[in-house]
Design an enzyme around this catalytic site. Sequence first.
Site, PDB file in Angstrom:
ATOM      1  N   ASP A   1     101.690  65.023  82.245  1.00 51.96           N
ATOM      2  CA  ASP A   1     101.575  65.157  80.879  1.00 51.96           C
ATOM      3  C   ASP A   1      99.920  64.663  80.698  1.00 51.96           C
ATOM      4  OD1 ASP A   1     102.467  64.328  78.384  1.00 51.96           O
ATOM      5  OD2 ASP A   1     104.387  63.925  78.945  1.00 51.96           O
ATOM      6  N   ASP A   2      99.833  64.690  79.765  1.00 49.43           N
ATOM      7  CA  ASP A   2      98.108  64.420  79.267  1.00 49.43           C
ATOM      8  C   ASP A   2      97.126  64.240  80.182  1.00 49.43           C
ATOM      9  OD1 ASP A   2      99.796  64.133  77.230  1.00 49.43           O
ATOM     10  OD2 ASP A   2      99.586  61.984  76.393  1.00 49.43           O
TER      11      ASP A   2
ATOM     12  N   CYS B   1     101.944  67.628  73.542  1.00 50.51           N
ATOM     13  CA  CYS B   1     103.257  67.989  74.326  1.00 50.51           C
ATOM     14  C   CYS B   1     104.992  69.223  73.338  1.00 50.51           C
ATOM     15  CB  CYS B   1     103.687  66.761  74.800  1.00 50.51           C
ATOM     16  SG  CYS B   1     103.665  64.840  73.877  1.00 50.51           S
TER      17      CYS B   1
ATOM     18  N   LYS C   1     110.798  64.516  81.102  1.00 53.28           N
ATOM     19  CA  LYS C   1     110.438  64.875  80.101  1.00 53.28           C
ATOM     20  C   LYS C   1     111.075  65.782  79.404  1.00 53.28           C
ATOM     21  CE  LYS C   1     106.809  64.377  76.900  1.00 53.28           C
ATOM     22  NZ  LYS C   1     105.194  63.921  76.465  1.00 53.28           N
TER      23      LYS C   1
ATOM     24  N   HIS D   1     112.185  66.325  75.039  1.00 51.86           N
ATOM     25  CA  HIS D   1     110.776  66.263  73.783  1.00 51.86           C
ATOM     26  C   HIS D   1     111.040  66.999  72.776  1.00 51.86           C
ATOM     27  CE1 HIS D   1     107.061  64.231  72.501  1.00 51.86           C
ATOM     28  NE2 HIS D   1     107.813  64.249  71.325  1.00 51.86           N
TER      29      HIS D   1
ATOM     30  N   HIS E   1     100.980  60.335  81.513  1.00 47.88           N
ATOM     31  CA  HIS E   1     100.780  59.803  79.934  1.00 47.88           C
ATOM     32  C   HIS E   1     100.764  58.681  79.945  1.00 47.88           C
ATOM     33  CE1 HIS E   1     102.135  59.168  75.535  1.00 47.88           C
ATOM     34  NE2 HIS E   1     102.247  60.532  75.681  1.00 47.88           N
TER      35      HIS E   1
ATOM     36  N   ASP F   1     100.218  69.488  80.316  1.00 50.86           N
ATOM     37  CA  ASP F   1     100.887  70.152  79.366  1.00 50.86           C
ATOM     38  C   ASP F   1      99.654  70.408  77.970  1.00 50.86           C
ATOM     39  OD1 ASP F   1     100.539  67.194  79.026  1.00 50.86           O
ATOM     40  OD2 ASP F   1     102.287  67.364  77.841  1.00 50.86           O
TER      41      ASP F   1
END
Length: 576
Positions: free
Chosen positions: A41-42, A80, A134, A136, A229, A295
């Site tokens: 993530d990120d 995301c 996650k 989301h 993240h 992502d």
Amino acid sequence: MDFSVRCIAGILLLIVNFQLTGYALQRETKKQPHIILIIADDLGWNDVGFHGSIQIPTPNIDALAYNGVILNRHYVQPTCTPSRAALLTGKYPIRYGFQGTPIAAGQASALPINEKILPQYLKELGYSTHLVGKWHLGYYQKRFTPTQRGFDSHFGYWNGYISYRNSIHAKNTTMSGIDARRGFERAGNEMDRDRYATDVFTGEACKIIESSKRENKKMFLMVSHLAVHSGNSGPNHLEVSNKTYNDEAFGYIENENRRLYAGMLTSLDDSVGKIIESLDKNEMLKDSIVVFMSDNGAPTDDPLWGHENFGSNWPLRGKKGSVLEGGVRGVAAIWSPWLKEKNNVSENLFHITDWLPTLYTAANGNFEDLGNIDGVDQWKSLTDTSEQVRSKVLINIDETRGEEALIFNQWKVVKSNRTSNLVINLKYSGDPGNVGPEYNMSGVIASTAGLHLSNINCLIGDGCMNTSTARDVFYVARSRAKVDGQTCPERVSDTDPDQRYECFDGYCLFDTLQDPCEYRNVAKQNLQTLVHTIGMLEQFKNEMIMQAPKPITDPDADPRRFTGYWEPWLEPFVKA
């Protein structure tokens, strides 16, 4: 006469043996693989060693990349929620109005229930399907949650992020609660007492692998990590497993926040190694497809949402939230025994929507069953021809904020809006990653992932490389995967490259092969191509489902109404 008979018999035997061997090979190629998706993530473009950085060692991620195929033109969505929607549906988010910003906690929004997603398709092919981490994609009613959308199990969280140590998701100072689930069951007790989220999710993934081995069933495992993240806003928004050790290990990084990011990434890298080790220990790795991806790009700084993680997209332009390369050209690699050319860097155009048809085909599904999707089946290209099968990618059209971009072959057309609140994400940002210890290729080869993957590659006949040969081969791949000062000399030498951005008052055109840093707008020199690519964008606009107005944060979603947990608040419930 006897000699002639023996000759004929021998020929017939050879033909039979050839046919049997061909049949065995055909059966082998049609064997259903285990499918493992590991999503960071990120994560920034420049935060992995295989893209050239020496600042933060990522030996397991690098080993996965070098032993398999680095997807060097792998495009995702700017943020995301849209990326995850595109991954699971195989469709561009404009098809269902998801092209805007991510779903925030307390917003009554979710991926439309009529969109069939990857785990649902794989279940029909006999797979067990599991999500760790996650989601989301919405949870305001139970029907939108993972175990109602094709996943047999889910252990993780529904919102966009949580604290690394207590699973709390804080929307703001007035709305905060625990976001930890095992299916529908509350699972805060499994993610508290100072246990580190990355390690907890890794442990869960390994348990699923072990149970899949016992059940002797093909497995789809999606490990959707919190890392890297940021956690909740505040003094501890970047959390590492052991701060004392982290400060010692990364003392050469001057910026404290960047040091913390390095520790978060190290735990993620360890996770990749442990998952691959578990697959091999349970005799599943030799029959697996393992994909690692981010992502979207890193939010180096984030004055809009306050979720900066100090990741680096250097030298690419843009951050998370932008349609520029730093926001959407994602880190990605794939390993599988079925790959045709391992130890390779693919410059073929690949979009995150392609994973649904590619993995479905790999699982012996029929592409025609997927209906009208945007994803392109790349399995044959990865395992046989190596040919480019995609020539066009819609990056995004965000009609609310005036951001749009499309790629056609090497050309990228871009239009931005100077009044958008996302304009801050258009800048160059991130650490060059050139200060740190010498790149340790021997450490990559000897990493947990490196040892297990190279062993499988050797066993299946792809070549057994000694350490010296592996170093040479891997260094060649690393050199090919870099985007650096040699690739973008003008951008790197410019002390203020942001002043050159010209894409507000008209469309820009960039040659992403010659200028991946989007420094030179070549629209005037290529008017015919510009008109052609704008025409493609216009066609997508004609087909687009417009975004619904962003729902307000519903006060009824407040976790205080549910004894401290985020819940599907528009579901009939009984107050505790």
